[in-house]
Every structure is written in structure tokens, then in C-alpha cells.
Design a protein around this motif. Structure first.
Motif, PDB file in Angstrom:
ATOM      1  N   ARG A   1     -19.248 -23.167  90.562  1.00 20.12           N
ATOM      2  CA  ARG A   1     -18.168 -22.447  89.910  1.00 20.12           C
ATOM      3  C   ARG A   1     -16.847 -22.836  90.571  1.00 20.12           C
ATOM      4  NH1 ARG A   1     -21.694 -21.351  87.002  1.00 20.12           N
ATOM      5  NH2 ARG A   1     -22.380 -19.336  86.148  1.00 20.12           N
ATOM      6  N   ALA A   2     -15.788 -22.933  89.747  1.00 22.19           N
ATOM      7  CA  ALA A   2     -14.442 -23.194  90.263  1.00 22.19           C
ATOM      8  C   ALA A   2     -13.787 -21.870  90.637  1.00 22.19           C
ATOM      9  CB  ALA A   2     -13.609 -23.922  89.214  1.00 22.19           C
TER      10      ALA A   2
ATOM     11  N   PHE B   1     -18.714 -14.858  89.707  1.00 21.02           N
ATOM     12  CA  PHE B   1     -19.489 -15.258  90.882  1.00 21.02           C
ATOM     13  C   PHE B   1     -20.587 -14.237  91.185  1.00 21.02           C
ATOM     14  CE2 PHE B   1     -16.819 -18.450  93.501  1.00 21.02           C
ATOM     15  CZ  PHE B   1     -16.327 -19.042  92.359  1.00 21.02           C
ATOM     16  N   ASP B   2     -21.542 -14.682  92.001  1.00 20.34           N
ATOM     17  CA  ASP B   2     -22.588 -13.783  92.493  1.00 20.34           C
ATOM     18  C   ASP B   2     -21.995 -12.936  93.627  1.00 20.34           C
ATOM     19  OD1 ASP B   2     -24.809 -12.478  93.457  1.00 20.34           O
ATOM     20  OD2 ASP B   2     -25.786 -14.283  94.252  1.00 20.34           O
ATOM     21  N   THR B   3     -21.545 -11.746  93.285  1.00 21.78           N
ATOM     22  CA  THR B   3     -20.886 -10.896  94.273  1.00 21.78           C
ATOM     23  C   THR B   3     -21.881 -10.157  95.173  1.00 21.78           C
ATOM     24  OG1 THR B   3     -20.772  -9.064  92.685  1.00 21.78           O
ATOM     25  CG2 THR B   3     -18.883 -10.566  92.783  1.00 21.78           C
ATOM     26  N   THR B   4     -23.175 -10.360  94.936  1.00 26.11           N
ATOM     27  CA  THR B   4     -24.192  -9.717  95.789  1.00 26.11           C
ATOM     28  C   THR B   4     -24.637 -10.628  96.934  1.00 26.11           C
ATOM     29  OG1 THR B   4     -26.056 -10.507  94.454  1.00 26.11           O
ATOM     30  CG2 THR B   4     -25.032  -8.425  93.798  1.00 26.11           C
ATOM     31  N   PHE B   5     -24.130 -11.833  96.957  1.00 24.51           N
ATOM     32  CA  PHE B   5     -24.545 -12.800  97.974  1.00 24.51           C
ATOM     33  C   PHE B   5     -24.143 -12.326  99.365  1.00 24.51           C
ATOM     34  CE2 PHE B   5     -23.607 -16.871 100.321  1.00 24.51           C
ATOM     35  CZ  PHE B   5     -24.934 -17.221 100.505  1.00 24.51           C
TER      36      PHE B   5
ATOM     37  N   ALA C   1      -8.897 -10.969  96.816  1.00 28.65           N
ATOM     38  CA  ALA C   1     -10.068 -10.175  96.429  1.00 28.65           C
ATOM     39  C   ALA C   1     -10.890 -10.831  95.331  1.00 28.65           C
ATOM     40  CB  ALA C   1      -9.634  -8.783  95.970  1.00 28.65           C
ATOM     41  N   GLY C   2     -10.457 -12.000  94.854  1.00 30.64           N
ATOM     42  CA  GLY C   2     -11.204 -12.716  93.830  1.00 30.64           C
ATOM     43  C   GLY C   2     -10.856 -12.305  92.419  1.00 30.64           C
ATOM     44  N   THR C   3      -9.719 -11.608  92.233  1.00 30.05           N
ATOM     45  CA  THR C   3      -9.322 -11.155  90.906  1.00 30.05           C
ATOM     46  C   THR C   3      -8.137 -11.968  90.392  1.00 30.05           C
ATOM     47  OG1 THR C   3      -7.855  -9.488  91.887  1.00 30.05           O
ATOM     48  CG2 THR C   3     -10.125  -8.814  91.372  1.00 30.05           C
ATOM     49  N   THR C   4      -7.852 -11.844  89.085  1.00 31.52           N
ATOM     50  CA  THR C   4      -6.747 -12.566  88.471  1.00 31.52           C
ATOM     51  C   THR C   4      -5.414 -12.009  88.966  1.00 31.52           C
ATOM     52  OG1 THR C   4      -8.068 -12.953  86.491  1.00 31.52           O
ATOM     53  CG2 THR C   4      -5.686 -13.214  86.278  1.00 31.52           C
ATOM     54  N   ILE C   5      -4.480 -12.911  89.346  1.00 33.08           N
ATOM     55  CA  ILE C   5      -3.176 -12.459  89.841  1.00 33.08           C
ATOM     56  C   ILE C   5      -2.225 -12.162  88.691  1.00 33.08           C
ATOM     57  CG2 ILE C   5      -1.114 -13.136  91.118  1.00 33.08           C
ATOM     58  CD1 ILE C   5      -2.859 -14.669  93.029  1.00 33.08           C
ATOM     59  N   GLY C   6      -2.057 -13.089  87.763  1.00 29.60           N
ATOM     60  CA  GLY C   6      -1.080 -12.902  86.690  1.00 29.60           C
ATOM     61  C   GLY C   6      -1.301 -13.868  85.562  1.00 29.60           C
ATOM     62  N   THR C   7      -0.210 -14.242  84.909  1.00 27.16           N
ATOM     63  CA  THR C   7      -0.306 -15.087  83.712  1.00 27.16           C
ATOM     64  C   THR C   7       0.008 -16.547  83.987  1.00 27.16           C
ATOM     65  OG1 THR C   7       2.008 -14.592  83.164  1.00 27.16           O
ATOM     66  CG2 THR C   7       0.304 -13.160  82.218  1.00 27.16           C
ATOM     67  N   GLU C   8       0.199 -16.889  85.273  1.00 29.95           N
ATOM     68  CA  GLU C   8       0.492 -18.278  85.608  1.00 29.95           C
ATOM     69  C   GLU C   8      -0.811 -19.066  85.697  1.00 29.95           C
ATOM     70  OE1 GLU C   8       1.639 -15.749  87.452  1.00 29.95           O
ATOM     71  OE2 GLU C   8       3.806 -15.737  87.150  1.00 29.95           O
TER      72      GLU C   8
ATOM     73  N   LEU D   1      -9.238 -28.650  93.282  1.00 30.12           N
ATOM     74  CA  LEU D   1      -9.955 -27.435  92.862  1.00 30.12           C
ATOM     75  C   LEU D   1     -10.850 -26.971  94.008  1.00 30.12           C
ATOM     76  CD1 LEU D   1     -11.165 -28.312  89.229  1.00 30.12           C
ATOM     77  CD2 LEU D   1      -9.325 -26.725  89.871  1.00 30.12           C
ATOM     78  N   TYR D   2     -10.906 -25.655  94.228  1.00 28.57           N
ATOM     79  CA  TYR D   2     -11.897 -25.093  95.122  1.00 28.57           C
ATOM     80  C   TYR D   2     -13.220 -24.951  94.357  1.00 28.57           C
ATOM     81  CZ  TYR D   2      -8.265 -23.597  98.485  1.00 28.57           C
ATOM     82  OH  TYR D   2      -7.238 -23.545  99.404  1.00 28.57           O
ATOM     83  N   CYS D   3     -14.293 -25.451  94.922  1.00 30.96           N
ATOM     84  CA  CYS D   3     -15.609 -25.356  94.267  1.00 30.96           C
ATOM     85  C   CYS D   3     -16.597 -24.629  95.171  1.00 30.96           C
ATOM     86  CB  CYS D   3     -16.150 -26.753  93.952  1.00 30.96           C
ATOM     87  SG  CYS D   3     -15.101 -27.685  92.791  1.00 30.96           S
ATOM     88  N   PHE D   4     -17.320 -23.651  94.577  1.00 30.25           N
ATOM     89  CA  PHE D   4     -18.284 -22.838  95.312  1.00 30.25           C
ATOM     90  C   PHE D   4     -19.679 -22.961  94.684  1.00 30.25           C
ATOM     91  CE2 PHE D   4     -14.413 -21.028  96.779  1.00 30.25           C
ATOM     92  CZ  PHE D   4     -14.662 -20.275  97.922  1.00 30.25           C
ATOM     93  N   GLN D   5     -20.675 -23.082  95.552  1.00 32.65           N
ATOM     94  CA  GLN D   5     -22.050 -22.983  95.086  1.00 32.65           C
ATOM     95  C   GLN D   5     -22.334 -21.519  94.788  1.00 32.65           C
ATOM     96  OE1 GLN D   5     -25.041 -24.435  97.811  1.00 32.65           O
ATOM     97  NE2 GLN D   5     -26.701 -23.411  96.718  1.00 32.65           N
ATOM     98  N   ASN D   6     -22.765 -21.220  93.564  1.00 32.93           N
ATOM     99  CA  ASN D   6     -22.901 -19.834  93.122  1.00 32.93           C
ATOM    100  C   ASN D   6     -24.337 -19.340  93.062  1.00 32.93           C
ATOM    101  OD1 ASN D   6     -21.641 -17.381  91.999  1.00 32.93           O
ATOM    102  ND2 ASN D   6     -22.761 -17.937  90.131  1.00 32.93           N
TER     103      ASN D   6
END
Length: 456
Positions: A329-330, A343-347, A397-404, A449-454
Motif C-alpha cells: 500500500r502507498a 491499512f491493517d491497523t491491528t498490526f 495519525a494516518g488520516t487525510t490532511i486536506g484537499t492538496e 512514494l512511501y510504500c508499506f507492506q500491509n
């Protein structure tokens, strides 16, 4: 001959002298309702005048010659020689056979409510309807007992004198009935003892034998149902441990398995047999998940969040060729989603760079605003090229900041803009470089891009 004639004459004279007797009829003398022979053809005992044979004996409760039955003259129990209904099977008054009508002959009489020839589910053997409390035990009707007016549902502390309960299904409550009566009984009563093999409140199970509490695959030795996390270690059900808490990262996991013995148990992703937490297998036996920054640069036209994920999947082949494309996941947000929703937030395992450098332990540590090390290595463990920034629009916190978000990451023009993070930092700027003048920046810029194994 003269002597015998005199004897016969004397017998006739004796019979004639008895009250109610006459010798008007030759050869027969009538005495009340009994027939008496006036001839000398019947032998009499010299010591008594009672006949020894014949109908005159009906009523002596002995079936004599010429009788078919003889129940005697005592009718106290309803069984006697009588031409009347008594409810009991009895002999007729003449001893010539049974009186035809009695309870149990399966023929309804006026005095009977029912007559089914004995106990049935609807009729008692005394030809009355079934009724608990009538003192008549009727097993076909489901009665286990019936003490009549003595039936009771009160607790009985004298088990040797148990009363039938008011439903006739068993005895009144007492110690030994398999139920623990809390208001009357305590652990001194076998019904309230864990290990007696009898499940009684407050027990939920009891598989004990001979009074000894026992662990079984379905019941703990404390007479409660098996449950991982109850603090009772029950090896028979496959539990390796049970610390009674809900902490999944301590020595005993929430599925009651242990980690670190070097053997792979159910629920374990790995077990390297050591106590090093941030290596290739954590102390909770969870494999680490990889993180990298792409070696290639991309403008804002990524094909949306799904297109960005595919860019990470392509680069991820170099990071770990054994992982499927869907594992990546990006770290990117727009109006349609964010890492907090994708993302898997239980990891709870470690996020690591491809060289094994720990970044954060689990989702909660990843999103607390600080990293253990910067995400500054590419999928091939090389340093990224300039500019050392990555598209993000994502808060710490992993949430959307705004419209940019470059028109939901589909636009590569100078306008609109996209927010970015800084790959060389470990504070919140790694995902939102607030201190940078060019944040947000034009979507035509080429960034990483930041890439994470999910997934595992």
C-alpha cells in the motif's frame, strides 16, 4: 334292621324340632335359605353338625367342590362374595363365578370416570383421571412418585425421608439431588462441590470424577467453560499459557500460545527461539513488515490511490519477490481514503526498512508522530535520489490532511498542488513537512512514494 330304623326316625324327629324346619317334603327339610337333607345318605360328623361339602360352604373364603370362587363375607376391602359393584374384582354372592363389573375390566361403569384396564397416560388403575397428588403412582403418565397430600416443593434436609415434589416428577429439593440450593447448601453438600461430576449453579460445567476437579477439553478444573484469557491454564484444550489479560504482545498471547521456544505453533507467523524483539521474528512471533521509499520519482498523476499502490507493488518485487502485489500500500491520502482506512491497523509487529532497521512497532507506534529511524532507503536498500520528499497529504495519525491531493492523485499540472513529507526526518515532518516552503507543491513535481507492506 330295627336298630337302624330307630336311628332314622330319631333324626327326622330332631330336624322337625329345629326352628323353621319341617319334614313335610319327603327327603328334604328347608332350613332358612339352606337346603338340608333329611335322609341318611349324607354322612355327618358325630362331633359337629356343620356340613363339609356343598353350596352351604359359600362364604368361608375357600373354594370348595361345586364353587367357582369364594372371597368370603368380609367386604371391608371390596373383595367379597357380593352381587354389587365395589370397584374390585370379586366373587358373586352364589360363589358361581366372578361378579361381571369391576374397575379394570375396560368397561365403563356408572361409578367410573375411565377404565382402561390399568394405569395409562390418561387413566389411573382405580378408574379415575390421572392427577398428581392423588396418591396413586402412574408411571405411564410420567409420574415418578406421588405421596398425595404430602407432596411438597420445600427443601428437605432429611434425605432419608424425601417427599415427592408437587409435579410428581421426582423428590423435593434436597442435598444430593444434583442441584446446589444456594440458600440451603454450601460446599459441605456434594451438589455444591466442584469436581463431583454434577453441574450445579454457579458451575457452568463439571467434568470431575470422584470429587477431584479435572481439566478437560471443554471444562476447566474450576468448573467453568474453557476460555482463553480466563487466567486458568488448561493444557488439555491446547492452551500453551493463559495469563488472564488481553495484552497480545506480552509473553502469553491472546490465543494462549507462547512464543520463543523455537517451535512454530498455531497462530505464530514465526518463532526464532530468541528474545530479540526487533529482529526477523518479534517476541510475539510476528514477522516484520517492510517499508521503503521508491527509487523512482513520480508526478501527481499516479492513477489515484489504486494506481499508487500498483507503483509500490512493482517496486516491492525488489524488496521481497515472494510477496504478492496486493501486499503493498502507498502511504497516501485523498478524499476517498487514507492509511487509517486502507491499512491493517491491528498490526502489532515491527515495521522495518529492507535492511532490517526498525521504524516503528505496530500501527499505534507508527502513528504516534515519531519514528525510530527515517524511511530513507529504497526497495533495493539504496539511498533515494533528490528531491528527498514523498507525496503524502497524510497526517501523522494516518488520516487525510486536506484537499492538496493533485485532484485525487490524477493530475500532473502545475496547478493544483499536493502535500508531501520529508524522507530524512523522524518527527511528524516525515509525513507532513510543515516547515518546508514548498509544501504543498505543484503536481508536476517528481517525488518519491512511501510504500508499506500491509499483509504478511
Amino acid at each position: 334292621m330295627p336298630t337302624r330304623h330307630l336311628q332314622h326316625a330319631a333324626l327326622l324327629a330332631l330336624l322337625a324340632s329345629l326352628p323353621g324346619c319341617s319334614n313335610d317334603s319327603p327327603g328334604t327339610t328347608v332350613c332358612g335359605t339352606a337346603s338340608c337333607s333329611a335322609t341318611d345318605t349324607t354322612t355327618t360328623d358325630a362331633s359337629t353338625s356343620t356340613p363339609t361339602t356343598g353350596p352351604a360352604l359359600c362364604g368361608n373364603a375357600v373354594v370348595d367342590p361345586g364353587e367357582l370362587c369364594d372371597d368370603g363375607d368380609d367386604c371391608d376391602d371390596g373383595v367379597c362374595n357380593l352381587d354389587a359393584y365395589t370397584g374390585k374384582e370379586h366373587c358373586a354372592a352364589t360363589c358361581g363365578g366372578l361378579y361381571p363389573n369391576w374397575c379394570g375390566d375396560k368397561a365403563m361403569q356408572a361409578q367410573e370416570t375411565c377404565d382402561e384396564g390399568g394405569n395409562t397416560p390418561t387413566c389411573d388403575a382405580d378408574c379415575t383421571p390421572v392427577e398428581c397428588g392423588d396418591g396413586l403412582l402412574n408411571a405411564p403418565a410420567g409420574e415418578a412418585c406421588d405421596d398425595g397430600p404430602a407432596n411438597s416443593d420445600a427443601y428437605d434436609d432429611t434425605p432419608d425421608q424425601l417427599a415427592c415434589n408437587t409435579t410428581c416428577t421426582g423428590t423435593a429439593p434436597h442435598c444430593g439431588d444434583g442441584i446446589c440450593q444456594d440458600t440451603h447448601e454450601d460446599a459441605t453438600c456434594v451438589d455444591c462441590t466442584c469436581g463431583d461430576g454434577i453441574t450445579s449453579a454457579p458451575e457452568t460445567c463439571d467434568d470431575g470424577m470422584t470429587g477431584e476437579p479435572t481439566d478437560t477439553p471443554t471444562c476447566d478444573a474450576d468448573c467453568t467453560a474453557v476460555e482463553c484469557g480466563d487466567g486458568h491454564h488448561n493444557p488439555t484444550t491446547g492452551e500453551w499459557c493463559d495469563d488472564g489479560n488481553l495484552v497480545d504482545t506480552d509473553e502469553c498471547r491472546n490465543n494462549c500460545t507462547t512464543c520463543g521456544d523455537g517451535d512454530l505453533h498455531p497462530g505464530e507467523e514465526c518463532d526464532d527461539g530468541n528474545d530479540v524483539d526487533d529482529d526477523a521474528c518479534s517476541n510475539a512471533c510476528i514477522k516484520p513488515r517492510l517499508v521503503f521509499v521508491t527509487s523512482t520519482l513520480h508526478n501527481g498523476a499516479l492513477g489515484g490511490l489504486a494506481g499508487a499502490d500498483m507503483q509500490c507493488a512493482a517496486a516491492g518485487m525488489a524488496a521481497n519477490p515472494n510477496l504478492p502485489a496486493t501486499a503493498w500500500r502507498a502511504w497516501l491520502s485523498d478524499d476517498t481514503g487514507s492509511p487509517s482506512t486502507r491499512f491493517d491497523t491491528t498490526f502489532t509487529g515491527w515495521y522495518q526498512l529492507v535492511d532490517g532497521t526498525p521504524i516503528a512497532k505496530g500501527w499505534s507506534d507508527l502513528t504516534d508522530g515519531n519514528l525510530a529511524a527515517p524511511i530513507n532507503l529504497t526497495e533495493s536498500a539504496a539511498a533515494p535520489v533528490n528531491p528527498l520528499n514523498a507525496w503524502s497529504n497524510t497526517s501523522p495519525a494516518g488520516t487525510t490532511i486536506g484537499t492538496e491531493h493533485c485532484s485525487k492523485w490524477t493530475n500532473s499540472n502545475l496547478d493544483p498542488d499536493g502535500r508531501l513529507g520529508q524522507v530524512t526526518t523522524t518527527d511528524s515532518a516525515w509525513t507532513d513537512a510543515n516547515g518546508m516552503v514548498l509544501n504543498p507543491t505543484v503536481c508536476s513535481a517528481g517525488l518519491h512514494l512511501y510504500c508499506f507492506q500491509n499483509t504478511p
